[in-house]
Design a protein around this motif. Structure first.
Motif, PDB file in Angstrom:
ATOM      1  N   UNK A   1      29.540  44.326  33.452  1.00  0.00           N
ATOM      2  CA  UNK A   1      30.029  44.188  34.824  1.00  0.00           C
ATOM      3  C   UNK A   1      29.947  42.739  35.282  1.00  0.00           C
ATOM      4  N   UNK A   2      30.967  42.282  35.979  1.00  0.00           N
ATOM      5  CA  UNK A   2      30.933  40.978  36.642  1.00  0.00           C
ATOM      6  C   UNK A   2      31.415  41.164  38.070  1.00  0.00           C
ATOM      7  N   UNK A   3      30.986  40.274  38.960  1.00  0.00           N
ATOM      8  CA  UNK A   3      31.380  40.375  40.367  1.00  0.00           C
ATOM      9  C   UNK A   3      31.599  38.986  40.931  1.00  0.00           C
ATOM     10  N   UNK A   4      32.576  38.871  41.812  1.00  0.00           N
ATOM     11  CA  UNK A   4      32.855  37.602  42.471  1.00  0.00           C
ATOM     12  C   UNK A   4      33.543  37.864  43.810  1.00  0.00           C
ATOM     13  N   UNK A   5      33.413  36.930  44.726  1.00  0.00           N
ATOM     14  CA  UNK A   5      34.117  37.015  46.007  1.00  0.00           C
ATOM     15  C   UNK A   5      35.517  36.454  45.824  1.00  0.00           C
ATOM     16  N   UNK A   6      36.520  37.078  46.446  1.00  0.00           N
ATOM     17  CA  UNK A   6      37.888  36.590  46.342  1.00  0.00           C
ATOM     18  C   UNK A   6      38.701  37.100  47.527  1.00  0.00           C
ATOM     19  N   UNK A   7      39.897  36.569  47.667  1.00  0.00           N
ATOM     20  CA  UNK A   7      40.828  37.047  48.684  1.00  0.00           C
ATOM     21  C   UNK A   7      41.760  38.057  48.027  1.00  0.00           C
ATOM     22  N   UNK A   8      41.946  39.228  48.614  1.00  0.00           N
ATOM     23  CA  UNK A   8      42.778  40.258  47.982  1.00  0.00           C
ATOM     24  C   UNK A   8      44.266  39.994  48.193  1.00  0.00           C
ATOM     25  N   UNK A   9      45.069  40.560  47.320  1.00  0.00           N
ATOM     26  CA  UNK A   9      46.518  40.524  47.487  1.00  0.00           C
ATOM     27  C   UNK A   9      46.879  41.380  48.704  1.00  0.00           C
ATOM     28  N   UNK A  10      48.055  41.144  49.301  1.00  0.00           N
ATOM     29  CA  UNK A  10      48.433  41.888  50.508  1.00  0.00           C
ATOM     30  C   UNK A  10      48.368  43.407  50.355  1.00  0.00           C
ATOM     31  N   UNK A  11      48.815  43.948  49.190  1.00  0.00           N
ATOM     32  CA  UNK A  11      48.811  45.401  49.025  1.00  0.00           C
ATOM     33  C   UNK A  11      47.385  45.949  48.959  1.00  0.00           C
ATOM     34  N   UNK A  12      46.459  45.156  48.386  1.00  0.00           N
ATOM     35  CA  UNK A  12      45.056  45.586  48.322  1.00  0.00           C
ATOM     36  C   UNK A  12      44.435  45.551  49.722  1.00  0.00           C
ATOM     37  N   UNK A  13      44.723  44.502  50.475  1.00  0.00           N
ATOM     38  CA  UNK A  13      44.212  44.412  51.845  1.00  0.00           C
ATOM     39  C   UNK A  13      44.707  45.580  52.679  1.00  0.00           C
ATOM     40  N   UNK A  14      45.951  45.979  52.462  1.00  0.00           N
ATOM     41  CA  UNK A  14      46.508  47.106  53.196  1.00  0.00           C
ATOM     42  C   UNK A  14      45.793  48.403  52.831  1.00  0.00           C
ATOM     43  N   UNK A  15      45.529  48.615  51.536  1.00  0.00           N
ATOM     44  CA  UNK A  15      44.823  49.819  51.101  1.00  0.00           C
ATOM     45  C   UNK A  15      43.408  49.880  51.672  1.00  0.00           C
ATOM     46  N   UNK A  16      42.753  48.737  51.746  1.00  0.00           N
ATOM     47  CA  UNK A  16      41.385  48.682  52.258  1.00  0.00           C
ATOM     48  C   UNK A  16      41.329  48.653  53.778  1.00  0.00           C
ATOM     49  N   UNK A  17      42.493  48.538  54.407  1.00  0.00           N
ATOM     50  CA  UNK A  17      42.582  48.513  55.865  1.00  0.00           C
ATOM     51  C   UNK A  17      41.815  47.329  56.445  1.00  0.00           C
ATOM     52  N   UNK A  18      42.072  46.142  55.870  1.00  0.00           N
ATOM     53  CA  UNK A  18      41.436  44.918  56.351  1.00  0.00           C
ATOM     54  C   UNK A  18      42.508  43.871  56.615  1.00  0.00           C
ATOM     55  N   UNK A  19      42.248  42.905  57.497  1.00  0.00           N
ATOM     56  CA  UNK A  19      43.234  41.852  57.771  1.00  0.00           C
ATOM     57  C   UNK A  19      43.477  41.006  56.521  1.00  0.00           C
ATOM     58  N   UNK A  20      44.700  40.562  56.330  1.00  0.00           N
ATOM     59  CA  UNK A  20      45.018  39.670  55.223  1.00  0.00           C
ATOM     60  C   UNK A  20      44.199  38.388  55.377  1.00  0.00           C
ATOM     61  N   UNK A  21      43.553  37.971  54.312  1.00  0.00           N
ATOM     62  CA  UNK A  21      42.695  36.795  54.372  1.00  0.00           C
ATOM     63  C   UNK A  21      41.220  37.125  54.475  1.00  0.00           C
ATOM     64  N   UNK A  22      40.888  38.419  54.603  1.00  0.00           N
ATOM     65  CA  UNK A  22      39.485  38.823  54.629  1.00  0.00           C
ATOM     66  C   UNK A  22      38.938  38.871  53.204  1.00  0.00           C
ATOM     67  N   UNK A  23      37.787  38.259  52.930  1.00  0.00           N
ATOM     68  CA  UNK A  23      37.248  38.263  51.567  1.00  0.00           C
ATOM     69  C   UNK A  23      36.745  39.640  51.161  1.00  0.00           C
ATOM     70  N   UNK A  24      36.819  39.902  49.873  1.00  0.00           N
ATOM     71  CA  UNK A  24      36.294  41.144  49.312  1.00  0.00           C
ATOM     72  C   UNK A  24      35.397  40.798  48.130  1.00  0.00           C
ATOM     73  N   UNK A  25      34.595  41.763  47.707  1.00  0.00           N
ATOM     74  CA  UNK A  25      33.835  41.626  46.473  1.00  0.00           C
ATOM     75  C   UNK A  25      34.652  42.272  45.368  1.00  0.00           C
ATOM     76  N   UNK A  26      35.004  41.483  44.367  1.00  0.00           N
ATOM     77  CA  UNK A  26      35.845  41.967  43.273  1.00  0.00           C
ATOM     78  C   UNK A  26      34.976  42.150  42.034  1.00  0.00           C
ATOM     79  N   UNK A  27      34.949  43.373  41.526  1.00  0.00           N
ATOM     80  CA  UNK A  27      34.130  43.680  40.355  1.00  0.00           C
ATOM     81  C   UNK A  27      35.008  44.157  39.200  1.00  0.00           C
ATOM     82  N   UNK A  28      34.662  43.717  38.020  1.00  0.00           N
ATOM     83  CA  UNK A  28      35.335  44.156  36.799  1.00  0.00           C
ATOM     84  C   UNK A  28      34.282  44.790  35.898  1.00  0.00           C
ATOM     85  N   UNK A  29      34.558  46.001  35.462  1.00  0.00           N
ATOM     86  CA  UNK A  29      33.648  46.702  34.562  1.00  0.00           C
ATOM     87  C   UNK A  29      34.338  47.040  33.257  1.00  0.00           C
TER      88      UNK A  29
END
Length: 251
Positions: free
Chosen positions: A192-220
């Protein structure tokens, strides 16, 4: 360590926990010491035998710890000259070891919406993990806690394994649990790895957050007992509804 190590990087003692692999603990301790170096500190590490004596481990175990740091490009080893900290060293991903049971329990949720499964080409960032595969199966899920969206997950699973997955199981179990407990996959390694990043517009829409809001992105990345990558999870967590915490035993 004797006087010949005086010009080498000084290392504080470490109390080893026998419940965890010794090479892993030593590698992480050395990593912390290297990253905490101040300008002007020595760049050479003590010789393997002195390091092994310092930590109270075998030379073979010490070499395994050093190999981990070398793979992460924190150090360079020169035959007859010694081992040196790379001058351009920066922070590297921290690897945390645990059991598959711990992974399953932390991924579990009572409120998961399965959005579907479809064949796709492996994403470019993961293509090297599927060298002989033109397509994989993508499983998409939204996770909620107390009715509020917390994460969006995509799992890219090799087709011979994906064909055995029941979507109903994914509504109640994390992918790791489905692979192990429903299909009977022998899981060899979870990375597992994790990092902070800005989501793509479609991901921000799915998460119901404003575009430009940071998320924690994890890859397993899940490998089976033979070492083959069978699943890669790409998970976006809402930064305002997710907290990452680690508990360590000190003795």
């Amino acid at each position: 360590m004797d006087d010949s190590t005086e010009l080498a990087l000084r290392l504080p003692p470490l109390a080893l926990n026998r419940k965890l692999p010794l090479w892993y603990q030593v590698a992480q301790h050395l990593r912390a010491c290297i990253l905490a170096r101040r300008q002007g500190d020595p760049t050479r590490l003590p010789i393997e035998e002195d390091l092994a004596a310092h930590y109270g481990i075998s030379v073979m175990t010490m070499r395994q710890a050093l190999r981990e740091l070398e793979d992460d490009e924190l150090i360079t080893r020169h035959r007859r000259r010694g081992t040196f900290v790379n001058e351009s060293v920066s922070s590297r991903p921290l690897r945390l070891l645990g059991s598959v049971d711990a992974v399953v329990s932390q991924q579990a949720s009572d409120d998961v919406q399965v959005l579907g499964a479809d064949p796709v080409a492996p994403p470019a960032e993961f293509a090297s993990y599927f060298p002989d595969t033109s397509d994989v199966t993508r499983f998409r899920r939204l996770r909620r806690e107390n009715g509020e969206i917390t994460s969006y997950a995509e799992n890219f699973v090799v087709n011979d394994v994906a064909s055995k997955i029941d979507l109903e199981d994914l509504a109640h179990l994390p992918m790791t649990g489905v692979l192990r407990d429903r299909i009977g996959v022998r899981i060899g390694l979870v990375e597992d790895t994790a990092e902070a990043k800005l989501p793509a517009p479609d991901i921000a829409d799915l998460l119901d957050i404003p575009l430009g809001s940071p998320v924690l992105y994890c890859v397993g990345i899940i490998r089976d007992a033979a070492g083959r990558v069978i699943d890669i999870a790409s998970i976006h967590y809402r930064g305002d509804r997710f907290k990452f915490a680690v508990t360590f035993e000190t003795e």
